[in-house]
Design a protein around this motif. Structure first.
Motif, PDB file in Angstrom:
ATOM      1  N   ILE A 296       0.858  -1.200   0.000  1.00 15.08           N
ATOM      2  CA  ILE A 296       0.000   0.000   0.000  1.00 15.08           C
ATOM      3  C   ILE A 296       0.884   1.236   0.000  1.00 15.08           C
ATOM      4  O   ILE A 296       1.584   1.495   0.962  1.00 15.08           O
ATOM      5  CB  ILE A 296      -0.883   0.056   1.268  1.00 15.08           C
ATOM      6  CG1 ILE A 296      -1.595  -1.271   1.463  1.00 15.08           C
ATOM      7  CG2 ILE A 296      -1.881   1.190   1.210  1.00 15.08           C
ATOM      8  CD1 ILE A 296      -2.232  -1.420   2.826  1.00 15.08           C
TER       9      ILE A 296
ATOM     10  N   SER B 172      -2.277   6.006  -2.048  1.00 15.15           N
ATOM     11  CA  SER B 172      -3.546   5.260  -2.041  1.00 15.15           C
ATOM     12  C   SER B 172      -4.247   5.425  -0.696  1.00 15.15           C
ATOM     13  O   SER B 172      -5.461   5.567  -0.617  1.00 15.15           O
ATOM     14  CB  SER B 172      -3.314   3.772  -2.293  1.00 15.15           C
ATOM     15  OG  SER B 172      -2.391   3.615  -3.325  1.00 15.15           O
ATOM     16  N   VAL B 173      -3.427   5.409   0.367  1.00 15.18           N
ATOM     17  CA  VAL B 173      -4.040   5.565   1.695  1.00 15.18           C
ATOM     18  C   VAL B 173      -4.752   6.912   1.792  1.00 15.18           C
ATOM     19  O   VAL B 173      -5.898   7.009   2.234  1.00 15.18           O
ATOM     20  CB  VAL B 173      -2.962   5.452   2.807  1.00 15.18           C
ATOM     21  CG1 VAL B 173      -3.556   5.774   4.165  1.00 15.18           C
ATOM     22  CG2 VAL B 173      -2.358   4.072   2.802  1.00 15.18           C
TER      23      VAL B 173
ATOM     24  N   LEU C 197      -5.868   8.783  -0.636  1.00 11.39           N
ATOM     25  CA  LEU C 197      -7.032   8.805  -1.527  1.00 11.39           C
ATOM     26  C   LEU C 197      -8.216   8.107  -0.872  1.00 11.39           C
ATOM     27  O   LEU C 197      -9.336   8.631  -0.835  1.00 11.39           O
ATOM     28  CB  LEU C 197      -6.672   8.125  -2.857  1.00 11.39           C
ATOM     29  CG  LEU C 197      -7.753   8.230  -3.934  1.00 11.39           C
ATOM     30  CD1 LEU C 197      -7.852   9.677  -4.414  1.00 11.39           C
ATOM     31  CD2 LEU C 197      -7.447   7.307  -5.120  1.00 11.39           C
ATOM     32  N   PHE C 198      -7.926   6.948  -0.282  1.00 15.98           N
ATOM     33  CA  PHE C 198      -8.994   6.187   0.364  1.00 15.98           C
ATOM     34  C   PHE C 198      -9.591   6.998   1.521  1.00 15.98           C
ATOM     35  O   PHE C 198     -10.810   7.118   1.666  1.00 15.98           O
ATOM     36  CB  PHE C 198      -8.434   4.847   0.867  1.00 15.98           C
ATOM     37  CG  PHE C 198      -9.421   4.096   1.699  1.00 15.98           C
ATOM     38  CD1 PHE C 198     -10.466   3.397   1.096  1.00 15.98           C
ATOM     39  CD2 PHE C 198      -9.339   4.107   3.089  1.00 15.98           C
ATOM     40  CE1 PHE C 198     -11.405   2.717   1.872  1.00 15.98           C
ATOM     41  CE2 PHE C 198     -10.272   3.432   3.862  1.00 15.98           C
ATOM     42  CZ  PHE C 198     -11.306   2.734   3.256  1.00 15.98           C
ATOM     43  N   LEU C 199      -8.694   7.600   2.307  1.00 13.03           N
ATOM     44  CA  LEU C 199      -9.138   8.383   3.467  1.00 13.03           C
ATOM     45  C   LEU C 199     -10.009   9.568   3.028  1.00 13.03           C
ATOM     46  O   LEU C 199     -11.054   9.858   3.618  1.00 13.03           O
ATOM     47  CB  LEU C 199      -7.907   8.889   4.212  1.00 13.03           C
ATOM     48  CG  LEU C 199      -8.114   9.112   5.705  1.00 13.03           C
ATOM     49  CD1 LEU C 199      -8.341   7.779   6.393  1.00 13.03           C
ATOM     50  CD2 LEU C 199      -6.903   9.809   6.294  1.00 13.03           C
ATOM     51  N   SER C 200      -9.574  10.250   1.947  1.00  7.56           N
ATOM     52  CA  SER C 200     -10.334  11.420   1.459  1.00  7.56           C
ATOM     53  C   SER C 200     -11.723  10.985   1.008  1.00  7.56           C
ATOM     54  O   SER C 200     -12.728  11.644   1.334  1.00  7.56           O
ATOM     55  CB  SER C 200      -9.630  12.088   0.283  1.00  7.56           C
ATOM     56  OG  SER C 200      -8.319  12.338   0.616  1.00  7.56           O
ATOM     57  N   ILE C 201     -11.783   9.864   0.245  1.00  9.62           N
ATOM     58  CA  ILE C 201     -13.097   9.413  -0.237  1.00  9.62           C
ATOM     59  C   ILE C 201     -13.982   9.042   0.943  1.00  9.62           C
ATOM     60  O   ILE C 201     -15.150   9.429   1.012  1.00  9.62           O
ATOM     61  CB  ILE C 201     -12.942   8.213  -1.207  1.00  9.62           C
ATOM     62  CG1 ILE C 201     -12.227   8.693  -2.469  1.00  9.62           C
ATOM     63  CG2 ILE C 201     -14.298   7.609  -1.558  1.00  9.62           C
ATOM     64  CD1 ILE C 201     -11.872   7.607  -3.441  1.00  9.62           C
ATOM     65  N   PHE C 202     -13.378   8.389   1.917  1.00  8.71           N
ATOM     66  CA  PHE C 202     -14.156   7.987   3.101  1.00  8.71           C
ATOM     67  C   PHE C 202     -14.709   9.226   3.824  1.00  8.71           C
ATOM     68  O   PHE C 202     -15.893   9.305   4.152  1.00  8.71           O
ATOM     69  CB  PHE C 202     -13.267   7.164   4.038  1.00  8.71           C
ATOM     70  CG  PHE C 202     -13.935   6.852   5.340  1.00  8.71           C
ATOM     71  CD1 PHE C 202     -14.892   5.842   5.418  1.00  8.71           C
ATOM     72  CD2 PHE C 202     -13.635   7.590   6.488  1.00  8.71           C
ATOM     73  CE1 PHE C 202     -15.534   5.570   6.617  1.00  8.71           C
ATOM     74  CE2 PHE C 202     -14.275   7.326   7.683  1.00  8.71           C
ATOM     75  CZ  PHE C 202     -15.222   6.299   7.753  1.00  8.71           C
TER      76      PHE C 202
END
Ligand code: HEM
Length: 498
Positions: A11, A15-16, A18-23
């Motif tokens: 990871i 990516s982390v 991006l994932f956090l922002s989408i969440f």
């Protein structure tokens, strides 16, 4: 290689993030989705809601007026991390604050103020404690003369001190702001602390200037950020620290006064609000919830002192500015004073009914000055139907006073300073239902009677003794300065003895 190291290799940090922002965006979207039949409003930005429209909070009412044109008299925005319903115009605000007043008697908890006073005092408290404290404060102030004639001599004495201080300026130009502030503050100070403060008392002047600075900081972007992200702002430096430290100083001043009272308190001879409260603490010692304790005494006294100083002084400061801006109106007030009161005695509240023009000018000063344009916030204590909408329990509501005092359905010339708004064809004073600078309903201003008495006596006493004018070559500006109450920008005037 450990499992964790292996996973970390898989990871990458991008990516982390991006994932956090989408969440977080998804979480914010779900959290901010309005419920069914909720008032409409402009699109908000993630996390900050509508803060970008309200960077200068002192101009928020102008932005709200624009939103009302687009979304109607009842609209919603996202502020302080929550949904806020804004009510506009006399009819709508009256419907909610008076007709449905039972459901809108509570105050919301706003982080900045919650961190300063908690849910104590008179302004921020709710429920049983608020009811008991409001009843006690009204009763006590009435006993000391609020709304009765016995307070009049004390205000008239202060008027004499103020006249003398103006006279010392010998007709030269000066800024009357701090003298008026001190004089007005002395009236509530006598009621709550039992004492007035000399205009030359540097400590007291510095306290008043600090309160003034706090009122400016409260409209600053930092204060709005504090209300939005309190968990963060509590931990970082910035101008909001100054705001907290000012209120700390004012609270220390009030605590000092309470301690002084405790040392020479005589239950058989209460001198002021603090003494009466100390007496009441004994009576209510088995009922903690009513809030008769030393901590709450401090916050109730603070509320009376600050609310009783800032508002009335700001109105008077506008009043003198209107007098130098509109000399013709000033002359007509003076003619009425000369005719009804003359020059050999001080004006008295009893003169007011014979002075419709002066009364109209004072009312118009309050309308046009519009010193608390947004009003103080309330919160719905039950789901409530208002027009076509449902305001769910727990929603913050603001019945803006600006929208009432400038309501085009109520005032012939809302954007002009026009005492005629309060005069009939024969020049008699006429009441207007939409004259609501003190708001309405269960939380209506507790000091309305006192403020009205002060405004009349201070203004007539000053205009009896002086003619006011702008310094040579200066055109007075009616611009307001930034702040949580709307005050004039500092200005100078000349007070010429009559
Ligand atoms: C021109 C002068 C004044 C104006 C325009 C004014 C205006 C207001 C307004 C708009 C509110 C909010 C009402 C609401 O939530 O609906 C308020 C509340 C309050 N005012 Fe005044 N005020 C003035 C003078 C005073 C004075 C002299 C005192 C002190 C005795 C005072 C004490 C308070 C208190 C304690 C509250 C909170 C009431 C509550 O939450 O139950 N005000 N005022």
């Amino acid at each position: 290689m450990t499992v964790l190291a292996y996973l970390l290799e898989l990871i990458d940090i991008k990516s982390v993030l991006l994932f956090l922002s989408i969440f977080l965006l998804l979480f914010d979207y779900i959290k901010s989705k309005p419920p069914k039949d909720f008032p409409p409003g402009p699109r908000s930005l993630p996390f900050i809601g509508h803060l970008h429209h309200l960077r200068d909070f002192s101009k928020a009412h102008l932005q709200f007026a624009k939103f009302a044109e687009e979304y109607g008299q009842i609209f919603s925005i996202r502020l302080f991390g929550a949904r806020l319903v804004v009510l506009n115009g006399h009819k709508v605000v009256r419907e909610v604050y008076v007709n449905q007043g039972e459901n809108f008697a509570d105050r919301p908890s706003i982080p900045l103020f919650a961190d300063i006073v908690g849910d104590k005092g008179l302004v921020a408290s709710n429920g049983y404690a608020w009811k008991q404290q409001r009843r006690f404060a009204l009763h006590t102030l009435r006993n000391f003369g609020l709304g009765k004639r016995s307070l009049e001599p004390s205000i008239l004495q202060e008027c004499r001190y103020l006249n003398e201080a103006f006279s010392n300026e010998q007709g030269k130009s000066f800024n009357p702001q701090w003298l008026i502030n001190n004089a007005v503050s002395n009236i509530i100070s006598v009621l709550v602390f039992g004492d007035r403060f000399e205009y030359t008392n540097d400590d007291f002047q510095s306290l008043l200037k600090n309160i003034n600075a706090a009122i400016i900081l409260e409209a600053d972007i930092w204060a709005q950020l504090y209300n939005m992200f309190p968990w963060l702002l509590r931990r970082v430096p910035g101008p909001h620290r100054k705001l907290l430290s000012i209120w700390d100083k004012v609270i220390t001043f009030v605590r000092g006064k309470i301690e002084d009272h405790q040392t020479d308190y005589d239950p058989s001879d209460p001198r002021d609000y603090i003494d009466c409260f100390l007496g009441e603490m004994e009576k209510w010692k088995d009922d903690d919830a009513a809030g008769f304790n030393l901590e709450n005494l401090c916050y109730c006294t603070l509320d009376l002192f600050v609310a009783g100083t800032e508002t009335t002084y700001t109105t008077l400061y506008w009043g003198l500015l209107y007098m130098i801006k509109y000399p013709e109106i000033q002359r007509k007030v003076q003619e009425e004073i000369d005719r009804v009161v003359g020059s050999s005695r001080q004006p008295s509240v009893a003169d007011r009914e014979n002075m419709p023009y002066t009364d109209a000018v004072i009312h118009e000063t309050q309308r046009f000055g519009d010193i608390i344009p947004l009003n103080l916030a309330r919160i719905a204590s039950k789901d409530t139907q208002v027009g076509d909408y449902i305001i769910p329990k727990g929603t913050m509501v603001m019945g803006t006073l600006n929208s009432i005092l400038f309501d085009e359905m109520e005032w012939e010339t809302p954007y002009t300073f026009n005492p005629g708004h309060f005069l009939d064809a024969e020049g008699k004073f006429r009441r207007k239902e939409a004259f609501l600078p003190f708001s309405m309903g269960k939380r209506v201003c507790l000091g309305e009677q006192l403020a009205r008495m002060e405004l009349f006596l201070f203004l007539t006493s000053l205009l009896q003794r002086f003619s006011f004018s702008a310094p040579d070559g200066v055109e007075p500006s009616l611009d307001a300065k930034a702040g949580s109450t709307q005050a004039p920008k500092p200005y100078r005037l000349c007070a010429t003895s009559r």
